[in-house]
Design a protein around this motif. Structure first.
Motif, PDB file in Angstrom:
ATOM      1  N   PRO A   1       0.712 -10.638 -16.032  1.00 43.02           N
ATOM      2  CA  PRO A   1       0.429  -9.418 -15.267  1.00 43.02           C
ATOM      3  C   PRO A   1       1.026  -9.433 -13.860  1.00 43.02           C
ATOM      4  N   LEU A   2       1.491  -8.256 -13.437  1.00 47.44           N
ATOM      5  CA  LEU A   2       2.063  -8.091 -12.104  1.00 47.44           C
ATOM      6  C   LEU A   2       1.009  -7.686 -11.086  1.00 47.44           C
ATOM      7  N   LEU A   3      -0.038  -7.045 -11.534  1.00 47.18           N
ATOM      8  CA  LEU A   3      -1.099  -6.573 -10.655  1.00 47.18           C
ATOM      9  C   LEU A   3      -2.381  -7.382 -10.895  1.00 47.18           C
ATOM     10  N   PRO A   4      -3.155  -7.634  -9.841  1.00 44.62           N
ATOM     11  CA  PRO A   4      -4.418  -8.375 -10.003  1.00 44.62           C
ATOM     12  C   PRO A   4      -5.469  -7.548 -10.725  1.00 44.62           C
ATOM     13  N   GLU A   5      -6.518  -8.211 -11.168  1.00 39.24           N
ATOM     14  CA  GLU A   5      -7.583  -7.528 -11.903  1.00 39.24           C
ATOM     15  C   GLU A   5      -8.490  -6.721 -10.984  1.00 39.24           C
ATOM     16  N   ASP A   6      -8.770  -7.236  -9.807  1.00 37.94           N
ATOM     17  CA  ASP A   6      -9.703  -6.573  -8.888  1.00 37.94           C
ATOM     18  C   ASP A   6      -9.141  -5.222  -8.437  1.00 37.94           C
ATOM     19  N   PRO A   7      -9.935  -4.141  -8.536  1.00 38.73           N
ATOM     20  CA  PRO A   7      -9.439  -2.803  -8.179  1.00 38.73           C
ATOM     21  C   PRO A   7      -8.923  -2.696  -6.746  1.00 38.73           C
ATOM     22  N   TYR A   8      -9.638  -3.334  -5.801  1.00 37.56           N
ATOM     23  CA  TYR A   8      -9.175  -3.273  -4.412  1.00 37.56           C
ATOM     24  C   TYR A   8      -7.833  -3.988  -4.257  1.00 37.56           C
ATOM     25  N   ASP A   9      -7.737  -5.170  -4.857  1.00 42.22           N
ATOM     26  CA  ASP A   9      -6.484  -5.936  -4.758  1.00 42.22           C
ATOM     27  C   ASP A   9      -5.324  -5.191  -5.414  1.00 42.22           C
TER      28      ASP A   9
ATOM     29  N   ARG B   1      -0.334  -1.994  -4.550  1.00 44.00           N
ATOM     30  CA  ARG B   1       0.421  -0.733  -4.650  1.00 44.00           C
ATOM     31  C   ARG B   1       0.781  -0.199  -3.264  1.00 44.00           C
ATOM     32  N   PHE B   2      -0.187  -0.244  -2.353  1.00 47.04           N
ATOM     33  CA  PHE B   2       0.051   0.231  -0.991  1.00 47.04           C
ATOM     34  C   PHE B   2       1.186  -0.554  -0.333  1.00 47.04           C
ATOM     35  N   LEU B   3       1.151  -1.877  -0.467  1.00 45.44           N
ATOM     36  CA  LEU B   3       2.158  -2.707   0.183  1.00 45.44           C
ATOM     37  C   LEU B   3       3.537  -2.540  -0.455  1.00 45.44           C
ATOM     38  N   ALA B   4       3.584  -2.318  -1.753  1.00 45.64           N
ATOM     39  CA  ALA B   4       4.870  -2.072  -2.414  1.00 45.64           C
ATOM     40  C   ALA B   4       5.498  -0.787  -1.882  1.00 45.64           C
ATOM     41  N   LYS B   5       4.676   0.243  -1.683  1.00 46.25           N
ATOM     42  CA  LYS B   5       5.182   1.490  -1.109  1.00 46.25           C
ATOM     43  C   LYS B   5       5.581   1.300   0.353  1.00 46.25           C
ATOM     44  N   PHE B   6       4.840   0.463   1.065  1.00 45.28           N
ATOM     45  CA  PHE B   6       5.172   0.114   2.445  1.00 45.28           C
ATOM     46  C   PHE B   6       6.559  -0.521   2.520  1.00 45.28           C
ATOM     47  N   VAL B   7       6.867  -1.359   1.563  1.00 45.22           N
ATOM     48  CA  VAL B   7       8.195  -1.977   1.509  1.00 45.22           C
ATOM     49  C   VAL B   7       9.277  -0.910   1.374  1.00 45.22           C
ATOM     50  N   ASP B   8       9.065   0.049   0.473  1.00 43.03           N
ATOM     51  CA  ASP B   8      10.072   1.091   0.250  1.00 43.03           C
ATOM     52  C   ASP B   8      10.163   2.081   1.405  1.00 43.03           C
ATOM     53  N   ASP B   9       9.018   2.426   1.982  1.00 41.54           N
ATOM     54  CA  ASP B   9       8.994   3.469   3.013  1.00 41.54           C
ATOM     55  C   ASP B   9       9.318   2.956   4.411  1.00 41.54           C
ATOM     56  N   LYS B  10       8.980   1.698   4.687  1.00 39.96           N
ATOM     57  CA  LYS B  10       9.112   1.184   6.048  1.00 39.96           C
ATOM     58  C   LYS B  10      10.008  -0.048   6.167  1.00 39.96           C
ATOM     59  N   VAL B  11       9.706  -1.076   5.371  1.00 40.89           N
ATOM     60  CA  VAL B  11      10.375  -2.362   5.562  1.00 40.89           C
ATOM     61  C   VAL B  11      11.875  -2.284   5.294  1.00 40.89           C
TER      62      VAL B  11
END
Length: 224
Positions: free
Chosen positions: A82-90, A95-105
Motif C-alpha cells: 500500500p502507498l497510503l497508510p491505514e489511519d484516516p488522518y494519516d 494526500r495534502f502533502l502530495a498536492k503541496f509538492v505539486d502546487d508549491k514545492v
C-alpha cells in the motif's frame, strides 16, 4: 481474465515516472507507450480529451488521468504494498502533502532555472522554506511513508533529478546536506531503490534535453 494495463507517458516527464514506480511497486505488468507531445496520438486525445496530457493509465479499456489521481487508483485497485497508510488522518495528510509538492514545492524549484539576480535570491528563499517543511516531515522516518515508500515519496521522487539539473546547469545545490540532512539522506535512499533506479530518466540524456529546452526558451513550465 487477464488485465490489460497501459501507461501513456514520455521519458522526459517527471510526472509520468511516478506511475511507473507505483505499478512496479505493486508488481503490475503493463505496456509503456511513449507519446510524442508535439504530435499527440489519437489514443491520448481519446483517453484524456479534457487536458490532452500525459500520464494516462488505461486499465481494461478505462482511462484515468492526472498522476496523483492515478496513484490513488493504483493503490485502491492493487492492494499489495500500500502507498497510503491505514489511519484516516494519516491518509488525508499524505494526500495534502502530495498536492503541496505539486502546487508549491516543484514550481518553486522549477522557477530557479529562469530567475536571475535579486529575483533568484528571493526564489531560493521561497524554495528553501518549502523544503524545510518537508525536512520536518522526515523526522524519525527513513521515507515519508515510514520504513517503506508511500504516496508522498512517489510524488516527490522527481526532486533528486531536478536537484541534479540545478547543480549542473546553474551551479545551485538546492538540497544542501548541511541545511537539509534528512531530505538529502532521503534522496540517496530513494534513488537507490531498484524499482526507482531503473525508471529514473538517464541523467546525461536528461541534462542534454533540458539544456536544449532552456536555450530555446521552451521551458516556461515543467513538462507534462
Amino acid at each position: 481474465m487477464a488485465q490489460v494495463v497501459k501507461l501513456l507517458k514520455t521519458w522526459l516527464s517527471p510526472i509520468s515516472v511516478r506511475v511507473d514506480w507505483a505499478l512496479k511497486l505493486k508488481g503490475v505488468e503493463y505496456d509503456s507507450i511513449e507519446e510524442d507531445l508535439s504530435n499527440k496520438s489519437p489514443l491520448l486525445l481519446q483517453s484524456n480529451p479534457v487536458y490532452k496530457k500525459i500520464p494516462v493509465l488505461i486499465h481494461n479499456g478505462k482511462s484515468i488521468a492526472e498522476s496523483l489521481v492515478i496513484l490513488e487508483y493504483v493503490d485502491e485497485t492493487w492492494k499489495q504494498n500500500p502507498l497510503l497508510p491505514e489511519d484516516p488522518y494519516d491518509r488525508a495528510r499524505a494526500r495534502f502533502l502530495a498536492k503541496f509538492v505539486d502546487d508549491k514545492v516543484m514550481p518553486s524549484v522549477w522557477v530557479l532555472f529562469k530567475k536571475k539576480g535579486h529575483e533568484k535570491e528571493e526564489a531560493i528563499v521561497e524554495a528553501h522554506g518549502y523544503l524545510k517543511f518537508l525536512e520536518e516531515e522526515l523526522k524519525g522516518k527513513k521515507f515519508f511513508g515510514g520504513e517503506k515508500i508511500g504516496l508522498l515519496d512517489l510524488a516527490l521522487g522527481c526532486l533528486p533529478n531536478f536537484a541534479f539539473l540545478l547543480e549542473e546547469i546553474i551551479g545551485l545545490k538546492i538540497v544542501d546536506p548541511e541545511k537539509f540532512p534528512l531530505l538529502s539522506a532521503w534522496t540517496t535512499e530513494f534513488t537507490e531503490i531498484p524499482i526507482v533506479k531503473e525508471s529514473l530518466q538517464p541523467r546525461d540524456k536528461l541534462l542534454a534535453k533540458f539544456r536544449e529546452l532552456l536555450e530555446l526558451d521552451l521551458a516556461a513550465a515543467p513538462p507534462k
